[in-house]
Design an enzyme around this catalytic site. Structure first.
Site, mmCIF file in Angstrom:
data_model
loop_
_atom_site.group_PDB
_atom_site.id
_atom_site.type_symbol
_atom_site.label_atom_id
_atom_site.label_comp_id
_atom_site.label_asym_id
_atom_site.label_seq_id
_atom_site.Cartn_x
_atom_site.Cartn_y
_atom_site.Cartn_z
ATOM 1 N N LYS A 132 -0.033 4.239 -0.204
ATOM 2 C CA LYS A 132 -0.720 5.405 0.390
ATOM 3 C C LYS A 132 -0.567 6.614 -0.544
ATOM 4 O O LYS A 132 -0.573 6.449 -1.756
ATOM 5 C CB LYS A 132 -0.198 5.698 1.796
ATOM 6 N N HIS A 138 -9.465 0.822 5.175
ATOM 7 C CA HIS A 138 -8.151 1.020 5.799
ATOM 8 C C HIS A 138 -8.329 1.976 6.990
ATOM 9 O O HIS A 138 -9.150 2.892 6.941
ATOM 10 C CB HIS A 138 -7.166 1.592 4.777
ATOM 11 N N GLU A 157 -6.798 4.429 7.952
ATOM 12 C CA GLU A 157 -6.673 5.860 7.644
ATOM 13 C C GLU A 157 -7.950 6.389 6.988
ATOM 14 O O GLU A 157 -8.289 7.566 7.131
ATOM 15 C CB GLU A 157 -5.433 6.091 6.759
ATOM 16 N N GLU A 206 -5.174 -5.317 10.935
ATOM 17 C CA GLU A 206 -4.162 -4.279 11.105
ATOM 18 C C GLU A 206 -4.426 -3.525 12.406
ATOM 19 O O GLU A 206 -5.266 -2.603 12.427
ATOM 20 C CB GLU A 206 -4.234 -3.287 9.939
ATOM 21 N N SER A 242 3.546 -2.406 10.425
ATOM 22 C CA SER A 242 5.010 -2.381 10.577
ATOM 23 C C SER A 242 5.674 -3.702 10.207
ATOM 24 O O SER A 242 6.603 -4.156 10.880
ATOM 25 C CB SER A 242 5.395 -1.934 12.000
ATOM 26 N N ASN A 271 0.857 -1.192 0.000
ATOM 27 C CA ASN A 271 0.000 0.000 0.000
ATOM 28 C C ASN A 271 0.889 1.236 0.000
ATOM 29 O O ASN A 271 1.518 1.551 1.008
ATOM 30 C CB ASN A 271 -0.885 -0.040 1.262
ATOM 31 N N GLY A 298 2.462 2.029 10.690
ATOM 32 C CA GLY A 298 3.399 3.136 10.477
ATOM 33 C C GLY A 298 4.136 3.565 11.731
ATOM 34 O O GLY A 298 4.730 4.641 11.776
HETATM 35 C C1 PEP Z 1 -0.634 -0.053 6.015
HETATM 36 O O1 PEP Z 1 -0.510 0.928 5.310
HETATM 37 O O2 PEP Z 1 -1.675 -0.720 5.975
HETATM 38 C C2 PEP Z 1 0.465 -0.435 6.906
HETATM 39 C C3 PEP Z 1 0.373 -1.573 7.565
HETATM 40 O O3 PEP Z 1 1.536 0.409 6.996
HETATM 41 P P1 PEP Z 1 2.974 0.065 7.653
HETATM 42 O O4 PEP Z 1 3.440 -1.213 7.043
HETATM 43 O O5 PEP Z 1 3.826 1.231 7.291
HETATM 44 O O6 PEP Z 1 2.766 -0.078 9.128
#
Ligand code: PEP
Length: 242
Positions: free
Chosen positions: A12, A93, A95, A161, A199, A10, A167
């Protein structure tokens, strides 16, 4: 039976035309092994699609609208995503939930619209830090799954997640991932692919892959690092044998 994992990158709101050219031409030199989905920002989708060089690489979008068309300025329909070559779409997601106030009900409508347009939705769920500290993780996941996944159809994925792990550099412990994924497997059955995100790096993904009910990972930050991401998508030693 050897199983390839599903790895979703992703991007973003990152990336550029030159970034696509550089990254995708680097991947052309690599021996990609796992089924990999790249989710760039909307304007880059056609350019990424043009440069997908391996049958293991697919295109995904980061969101879609819950209606098929109409006066929804700034939004993108599932049908158009399918038409330009997407096979997957992220829905819900954290976000989107946080910055666009997306509810479980809306996310479910998006996932159903995706399915109706031949896209595989990857429905994202996860508890926040306060919920985790209150011991509510499994009940939050259970209610998010019940309210935000499609009512029928088996061709969708669920990405667990934890919000506090996205992040932040703080990956959930293997015990926490295992207990969440075992509960999700019980609730959703054998046919739904379960991904972990939060992460994930080239250094920790193998141990996450070793867990029973983990079918793949959703990767944010590291999907923008072409060498590190290559280590993940090319690594044949990550085959999980059952
Ligand atoms: C994500 O964008 O869904 C995500 C898990 O980001 P990161 O791997 O940076 O934590």
């Amino acid at each position: 039976m050897a199983l390839q994992k599903l790895i979703v990158g992703n991007w973003k709101m990152n990336g550029s035309v030159s970034f696509v050219r550089e990254t995708l031409s680097y991947w052309q030199t690599q021996n990609i092994f796992h089924h990999t989905v790249i989710c760039p920002p909307f304007p880059l989708l056609p350019l990424v699609k043009e440069q997908l060089s391996s049958p293991f690489l697919s295109l995904g979008a980061q969101d879609c609208h819950h209606k098929s068309s109409g006066a929804f300025t700034g939004n993108t329909s599932a049908n158009l995503l399918y038409e330009i070559g997407c096979q997957y779409v992220l829905t819900g997601h954290s976000e989107r939930r946080q910055y666009h106030a997306e509810t479980n009900e809306l996310i479910k409508e998006k996932a159903e619209m995706a399915l109706a347009n031949h896209l595989i939705p990857i429905v994202c769920i996860g508890e926040n830090l306060q919920e985790k500290e209150q011991g509510k993780t499994l009940s939050i996941l259970n209610s998010q799954v019940a309210a935000s996944t499609p009512s029928s159809g088996v061709d969708f994925c669920v990405a667990y997640e934890p919000v506090w792990a996205i992040g932040t550099g703080k990956t959930a412990s293997l015990e926490d991932i295992a207990s969440a994924h075992d509960a999700l497997r019980q609730q959703l059955g054998e046919n739904i692919k379960l991904l972990y995100g939060g992460s994930v790096t080239a250094d920790n993904y193998l141990e996450i892959f070793s867990l029973n009910n983990v079918d793949g990972v959703l990767v944010g930050g590291v999907s923008l690092k072409k060498e590190d991401f290559s280590r993940m998508i090319c690594n044949e030693s990550a085959i999980h044998t059952q």
